[in-house]
Design a protein around this motif. Structure first.
Motif, PDB file in Angstrom:
ATOM      1  N   ILE A 144      40.122 -28.061  83.148  1.00  0.00           N
ATOM      2  CA  ILE A 144      39.620 -27.197  82.070  1.00  0.00           C
ATOM      3  C   ILE A 144      38.087 -27.260  82.074  1.00  0.00           C
ATOM      4  CG2 ILE A 144      39.562 -26.792  79.572  1.00  0.00           C
ATOM      5  CD1 ILE A 144      42.269 -28.129  79.345  1.00  0.00           C
ATOM      6  N   ILE A 145      37.462 -26.093  82.193  1.00  0.00           N
ATOM      7  CA  ILE A 145      35.990 -26.100  82.201  1.00  0.00           C
ATOM      8  C   ILE A 145      35.406 -25.379  80.978  1.00  0.00           C
ATOM      9  CG2 ILE A 145      35.721 -26.378  84.710  1.00  0.00           C
ATOM     10  CD1 ILE A 145      35.192 -23.372  84.892  1.00  0.00           C
ATOM     11  N   LYS A 146      36.246 -24.662  80.243  1.00  0.00           N
ATOM     12  CA  LYS A 146      35.746 -23.968  79.048  1.00  0.00           C
ATOM     13  C   LYS A 146      36.920 -23.737  78.098  1.00  0.00           C
ATOM     14  CE  LYS A 146      33.716 -19.533  77.953  1.00  0.00           C
ATOM     15  NZ  LYS A 146      33.604 -18.191  78.496  1.00  0.00           N
ATOM     16  N   ILE A 147      36.665 -23.872  76.793  1.00  0.00           N
ATOM     17  CA  ILE A 147      37.719 -23.581  75.814  1.00  0.00           C
ATOM     18  C   ILE A 147      37.154 -22.630  74.764  1.00  0.00           C
ATOM     19  CG2 ILE A 147      39.220 -24.541  74.008  1.00  0.00           C
ATOM     20  CD1 ILE A 147      39.390 -27.123  75.578  1.00  0.00           C
ATOM     21  N   ASP A 148      37.915 -21.565  74.504  1.00  0.00           N
ATOM     22  CA  ASP A 148      37.511 -20.607  73.471  1.00  0.00           C
ATOM     23  C   ASP A 148      38.754 -20.324  72.622  1.00  0.00           C
ATOM     24  OD1 ASP A 148      36.398 -18.667  71.940  1.00  0.00           O
ATOM     25  OD2 ASP A 148      36.155 -17.196  73.538  1.00  0.00           O
ATOM     26  N   GLY A 149      38.883 -21.037  71.527  1.00  0.00           N
ATOM     27  CA  GLY A 149      40.083 -20.900  70.684  1.00  0.00           C
ATOM     28  C   GLY A 149      41.309 -21.389  71.426  1.00  0.00           C
ATOM     29  N   VAL A 153      43.634 -19.416  81.052  1.00  0.00           N
ATOM     30  CA  VAL A 153      44.866 -20.184  80.792  1.00  0.00           C
ATOM     31  C   VAL A 153      45.023 -20.409  79.282  1.00  0.00           C
ATOM     32  CG1 VAL A 153      46.001 -22.416  81.127  1.00  0.00           C
ATOM     33  CG2 VAL A 153      44.831 -21.329  83.044  1.00  0.00           C
ATOM     34  N   HIS A 154      46.188 -20.071  78.769  1.00  0.00           N
ATOM     35  CA  HIS A 154      46.462 -20.235  77.341  1.00  0.00           C
ATOM     36  C   HIS A 154      46.819 -21.690  77.031  1.00  0.00           C
ATOM     37  CE1 HIS A 154      46.591 -15.884  76.333  1.00  0.00           C
ATOM     38  NE2 HIS A 154      46.722 -15.827  77.650  1.00  0.00           N
ATOM     39  N   LEU A 155      46.345 -22.135  75.868  1.00  0.00           N
ATOM     40  CA  LEU A 155      46.555 -23.550  75.494  1.00  0.00           C
ATOM     41  C   LEU A 155      47.552 -23.707  74.350  1.00  0.00           C
ATOM     42  CD1 LEU A 155      42.815 -24.730  75.580  1.00  0.00           C
ATOM     43  CD2 LEU A 155      44.544 -25.049  77.352  1.00  0.00           C
ATOM     44  N   ASP A 156      48.292 -22.643  74.025  1.00  0.00           N
ATOM     45  CA  ASP A 156      49.212 -22.680  72.875  1.00  0.00           C
ATOM     46  C   ASP A 156      50.207 -23.831  72.933  1.00  0.00           C
ATOM     47  OD1 ASP A 156      48.315 -20.027  73.670  1.00  0.00           O
ATOM     48  OD2 ASP A 156      49.444 -19.262  71.961  1.00  0.00           O
ATOM     49  N   LEU A 157      50.541 -24.304  74.143  1.00  0.00           N
ATOM     50  CA  LEU A 157      51.630 -25.283  74.270  1.00  0.00           C
ATOM     51  C   LEU A 157      51.127 -26.726  74.320  1.00  0.00           C
ATOM     52  CD1 LEU A 157      53.727 -23.311  76.925  1.00  0.00           C
ATOM     53  CD2 LEU A 157      53.978 -23.270  74.441  1.00  0.00           C
ATOM     54  N   LEU A 158      49.809 -26.916  74.244  1.00  0.00           N
ATOM     55  CA  LEU A 158      49.272 -28.283  74.289  1.00  0.00           C
ATOM     56  C   LEU A 158      48.693 -28.680  72.938  1.00  0.00           C
ATOM     57  CD1 LEU A 158      47.485 -28.694  77.736  1.00  0.00           C
ATOM     58  CD2 LEU A 158      49.816 -29.309  77.101  1.00  0.00           C
ATOM     59  N   GLU A 159      48.788 -29.966  72.646  1.00  0.00           N
ATOM     60  CA  GLU A 159      48.356 -30.478  71.348  1.00  0.00           C
ATOM     61  C   GLU A 159      46.828 -30.549  71.225  1.00  0.00           C
ATOM     62  OE1 GLU A 159      49.519 -30.613  68.112  1.00  0.00           O
ATOM     63  OE2 GLU A 159      51.299 -31.383  69.130  1.00  0.00           O
ATOM     64  N   ASP A 160      46.178 -31.146  72.206  1.00  0.00           N
ATOM     65  CA  ASP A 160      44.738 -31.400  72.050  1.00  0.00           C
ATOM     66  C   ASP A 160      44.042 -31.395  73.416  1.00  0.00           C
ATOM     67  OD1 ASP A 160      46.053 -33.596  72.930  1.00  0.00           O
ATOM     68  OD2 ASP A 160      44.816 -35.054  71.884  1.00  0.00           O
ATOM     69  N   ALA A 161      43.999 -30.239  74.025  1.00  0.00           N
ATOM     70  CA  ALA A 161      43.368 -30.143  75.353  1.00  0.00           C
ATOM     71  C   ALA A 161      41.853 -30.227  75.219  1.00  0.00           C
ATOM     72  CB  ALA A 161      43.770 -28.831  76.000  1.00  0.00           C
ATOM     73  N   ARG A 162      41.232 -30.913  76.180  1.00  0.00           N
ATOM     74  CA  ARG A 162      39.773 -31.058  76.138  1.00  0.00           C
ATOM     75  C   ARG A 162      39.150 -30.632  77.466  1.00  0.00           C
ATOM     76  NH1 ARG A 162      41.375 -36.112  73.842  1.00  0.00           N
ATOM     77  NH2 ARG A 162      41.207 -36.020  71.591  1.00  0.00           N
ATOM     78  N   ILE A 163      37.890 -30.232  77.379  1.00  0.00           N
ATOM     79  CA  ILE A 163      37.152 -29.863  78.591  1.00  0.00           C
ATOM     80  C   ILE A 163      37.069 -31.090  79.501  1.00  0.00           C
ATOM     81  CG2 ILE A 163      34.847 -29.239  79.455  1.00  0.00           C
ATOM     82  CD1 ILE A 163      34.611 -27.411  76.968  1.00  0.00           C
TER      83      ILE A 163
END
Lengths: 361, 71
Positions: B9-14, B28-38
């Protein structure tokens, strides 16, 4: 370099591991690789050849395209004839023949059929073209279903009214029970699907070991991952032990992905499902819950399928149950080839017949 | 079809991230993960991250292949 992939493809280490397996293997051992991804990887990297003569690797029912029944293919074909509607599908389904036609044929005739990488692409289409209905053909096991559940939730939150799914989603436990509890089953152990297990966790397989006495080892998809699973299973088989092992620890936890499971449970309810080669397996399918039924393509569109039967010569069903290998089918490599597929197992990139055709027997 | 590929993961926007897989950047959608980080590695399946890669466990597996620990 692809981190967490290339490290598990080392040919020298694979050779050493296969020698270790040969060294401990003393009697016939039938292992089913449940997942079509494993079938492909095993055939592509020649694992059957290097693990020695006692170990017999058998393909299982874990290829979602392959287990889609002919009735469901006919439903998809019927939906593709809806006016002002587009079908969105994963590429593997595109060439699967129904009774007379495939989606590829329907597209050639003028139907709007779009191949997508993700269900999220379909939401984008629906937002961009509000005057058209979009029907996503939702196939897949526990790996894929949460992505669809997340998209359906998003569609409800954003009040998208031209997005529908045909839910052909299936779940693994009862299908595995159907394979292993059958009187003709000769399967001693399972290589369990790695990515289904990222969602379900290792706990889903306990009943197979405890109730059916079949050892299970969860595996990743690279050659070293699979060889390690075969080693673990063989070592325990030789010592007479039944085990549940996880050889894909970097991705699979005991409880799986709890958030993904909750989203799936919020959107889908258990149902019966028809599997190619098995018929109806109770409690092995998923349908949209009442709160989300406005997205159900079967409820929104009026489609009726008359009695359709599988091609009786195609042995796809027996291959998916582990009773036959592709070479046992009279159509294999004669009437049935990747250019002229008679059954889904020859179409899907993960189908046992396609794998045997491409990489040899 | 249950294929998934690990990426960083190199960038997160919502709810949506950018994940780099072998030099290619993907939405890539993050709806299924609890606390993804860059900076974390995730398994990407059909446009969604379905699980994080446990780097410690990955190292354990590599060590096993190199004969440093048991299966």
């Amino acid at each position: 370099m692809l981190k967490y992939v290339d490290e598990y493809r080392n040919a020298e280490l694979a050779g050493e591991l296969s020698q270790k397996i040969k060294g401990i293997s003393t009697r016939p051992f039938n292992i089913m690789e449940v997942c079509g991804g494993h079938t492909m990887s095993i055939r592509k990297s020649g694992i059957q050849k290097i693990v020695g003569g006692h170990i017999n690797l058998v393909s299982g029912p874990g290829c979602p395209v392959c287990v889609t029944s002919i009735e469901d293919i006919e439903k998809i074909i019927a939906l593709s004839e809806e006016k002002n509607a587009a079908i969105a599908t994963f590429g593997d389904l595109f060439y699967v023949p129904g009774k007379k036609k495939s989606l590829a044929d329907k597209k050639a005739e003028g139907s709007d059929v779009r191949i997508v990488y993700s269900v999220s692409d379909v939401l984008k289409f629906a937002k961009k073209e509000p005057g058209k209905d979009f029907i996503f053909i939702s196939i897949g096991f526990e790996t894929t279903t949460p992505t669809v559940a997340a998209a359906v939730k998003q569609a409800k939150e954003e009040n998208i009214k031209n997005f529908f799914i045909l839910s052909l989603n299936k779940t693994m436990p009862n299908a595995l029970r159907a394979v292993l509890a059958h009187e003709n089953s000769k399967i001693d152990a399972l290589i369990c699907p790695g990515h289904v297990s990222t969602i379900t966790g290792t706990e889903m397989y306990k009943f197979l070991v405890e109730k059916l006495g079949v050892s299970c080892c969860i595996s990743g998809f690279e050659p070293l991952d699979i060889l390690r699973a075969i080693y673990v299973l063989t070592e325990n088989f030789e010592k007479g032990r039944k085990v549940l092992a996880n050889a894909y620890e970097r991705a699979v936890r005991e409880k799986g992905n709890i958030k993904a499971k909750l989203i799936m449970e919020e959107v889908f309810a258990e149902s019966d499902a028809s599997w190619r080669g098995f018929g109806v397996i109770p409690g092995s399918g998923l349908r949209l819950k009442k709160e989300y039924s406005s997205f159900d393509a079967e409820k929104h569109f009026d489609i009726e399928i008359k009695n359709v039967k599988e091609n009786p010569e195609c042995k796809c069903g027996d291959i998916l149950r582990g009773f036959n290998k592709p070479a046992d089918c009279s159509l294999f490599k004669t009437a049935c080839t990747p250019d002229t597929p008679k059954g889904a197992c020859m179409v899907s990139s993960e189908g046992a017949c396609a794998a045997w055709y491409r990489y040899g027997e | 079809m249950c294929w998934s590929v690990p990426g960083k993961i190199i960038k997160i926007d919502g709810n949506v991230s950018t994940v780099e897989i072998a030099g290619v950047k993907k939405e890539v959608h993050l709806d299924l993960l609890e606390d993804a980080r860059i900076g974390e590695y995730v398994l990407v399946h059909a446009g969604y991250a379905i699980q994080k890669v446990d780097e410690e466990k990955a190292k354990f597996t590599i060590d096993f292949f190199n004969g440093k620990n048991d299966a």
